[in-house]
Design a protein around this motif. Structure first.
Motif, PDB file in Angstrom:
ATOM      1  N   PHE A 101       0.826  -1.208   0.000  1.00 33.12           N
ATOM      2  CA  PHE A 101       0.000   0.000   0.000  1.00 33.12           C
ATOM      3  C   PHE A 101       0.863   1.261   0.000  1.00 33.12           C
ATOM      4  O   PHE A 101       0.664   2.163  -0.818  1.00 33.12           O
ATOM      5  CB  PHE A 101      -0.943  -0.015   1.203  1.00 33.12           C
ATOM      6  N   PHE A 102       1.859   1.314   0.892  1.00 27.06           N
ATOM      7  CA  PHE A 102       2.715   2.495   0.945  1.00 27.06           C
ATOM      8  C   PHE A 102       3.612   2.596  -0.286  1.00 27.06           C
ATOM      9  O   PHE A 102       3.933   3.694  -0.738  1.00 27.06           O
ATOM     10  CB  PHE A 102       3.531   2.509   2.235  1.00 27.06           C
ATOM     11  N   GLY A 103       4.013   1.464  -0.838  1.00 25.83           N
ATOM     12  CA  GLY A 103       4.754   1.497  -2.096  1.00 25.83           C
ATOM     13  C   GLY A 103       3.920   2.055  -3.225  1.00 25.83           C
ATOM     14  O   GLY A 103       4.415   2.813  -4.077  1.00 25.83           O
ATOM     15  N   TYR A 104       2.638   1.722  -3.243  1.00 23.13           N
ATOM     16  CA  TYR A 104       1.721   2.260  -4.246  1.00 23.13           C
ATOM     17  C   TYR A 104       1.575   3.775  -4.085  1.00 23.13           C
ATOM     18  O   TYR A 104       1.560   4.519  -5.063  1.00 23.13           O
ATOM     19  CB  TYR A 104       0.370   1.563  -4.122  1.00 23.13           C
ATOM     20  N   ILE A 105       1.499   4.236  -2.842  1.00 22.63           N
ATOM     21  CA  ILE A 105       1.398   5.678  -2.595  1.00 22.63           C
ATOM     22  C   ILE A 105       2.666   6.389  -3.070  1.00 22.63           C
ATOM     23  O   ILE A 105       2.598   7.429  -3.730  1.00 22.63           O
ATOM     24  CB  ILE A 105       1.134   5.960  -1.097  1.00 22.63           C
ATOM     25  N   VAL A 106       3.822   5.826  -2.749  1.00 18.94           N
ATOM     26  CA  VAL A 106       5.084   6.428  -3.197  1.00 18.94           C
ATOM     27  C   VAL A 106       5.152   6.431  -4.715  1.00 18.94           C
ATOM     28  O   VAL A 106       5.567   7.424  -5.324  1.00 18.94           O
ATOM     29  CB  VAL A 106       6.289   5.676  -2.582  1.00 18.94           C
ATOM     30  N   LEU A 107       4.736   5.353  -5.331  1.00 19.30           N
ATOM     31  CA  LEU A 107       4.749   5.290  -6.786  1.00 19.30           C
ATOM     32  C   LEU A 107       3.860   6.375  -7.385  1.00 19.30           C
ATOM     33  O   LEU A 107       4.229   7.040  -8.346  1.00 19.30           O
ATOM     34  CB  LEU A 107       4.277   3.910  -7.258  1.00 19.30           C
ATOM     35  N   GLY A 108       2.691   6.578  -6.800  1.00 15.50           N
ATOM     36  CA  GLY A 108       1.765   7.579  -7.327  1.00 15.50           C
ATOM     37  C   GLY A 108       2.155   9.007  -7.027  1.00 15.50           C
ATOM     38  O   GLY A 108       1.913   9.906  -7.828  1.00 15.50           O
TER      39      GLY A 108
END
Length: 166
Positions: A101-108
């Motif tokens: 989830f946090f990786g997805y946020i960083v990616l976005g």
């Protein structure tokens, strides 16, 4: 002599994917049933299902063969989706959901705004992915990484135990 079943087969997810694989492609999955941690009845059922599956495949060869030509038109899409699912499954095997989830946020929030600066450098990637050999080999890397997950975890655990014992 029955040994304990592998830990992957003792989880609900492991049993689910094993039996789904046995139903969809038993010729491959029945070889996973050969070790002594499967009972004689389970192995015999796997081999019987494989025999029935192959007989049905031979019996329905004509109708299936006529549909294969139409299916070959979309093989690039199939390899893309297989690769995508293998990468997602690998991420779920390696990381906890909060890390994803946090990786997805960083990616976005971090990577996406600056990706346009690097897109011209990836022109070679489009030419590479257009070749048939590259599309066929796309799923190979995540598949090999899936095969390495358990040995690497065991190796790391062994090294950790050796350093703690020293």
């Amino acid at each position: 002599m029955n040994l304990a079943k592998p830990t992957d087969l003792q989880t609900r997810r492991g049993r689910f994917f094993f039996w789904v694989g046995l139903v969809i492609l038993p010729v491959f999955w029945v070889w996973w049933m050969r070790p002594p941690y499967f009972s004689h009845v389970e192995r015999r059922a796997g081999w019987c299902w494989t025999w029935i599956y192959l007989k049905l495949l031979l019996y329905f060869h004509e109708p299936v063969g006529s549909g294969v030509q139409a299916a070959l038109q979309g093989w690039q899409v199939v390899f893309f989706w297989i690769t995508l699912v293998l990468w997602l499954w690998l991420a779920l095997r390696l990381f906890r959901l909060d890390q994803i989830f946090f990786g997805y946020i960083v990616l976005g929030e971090v990577v996406t705004p600056v990706i346009h600066l690097y897109l011209p450098a990836f022109k070679w990637l489009a030419a590479l992915l257009a070749s048939p050999a590259a599309l066929i080999l796309m799923p190979v890397l995540p598949a090999v990484l899936h095969l390495l997950v358990v040995p690497v975890r065991e190796w790391r655990q062994g090294r950790r135990m050796m350093t703690e014992a020293a």
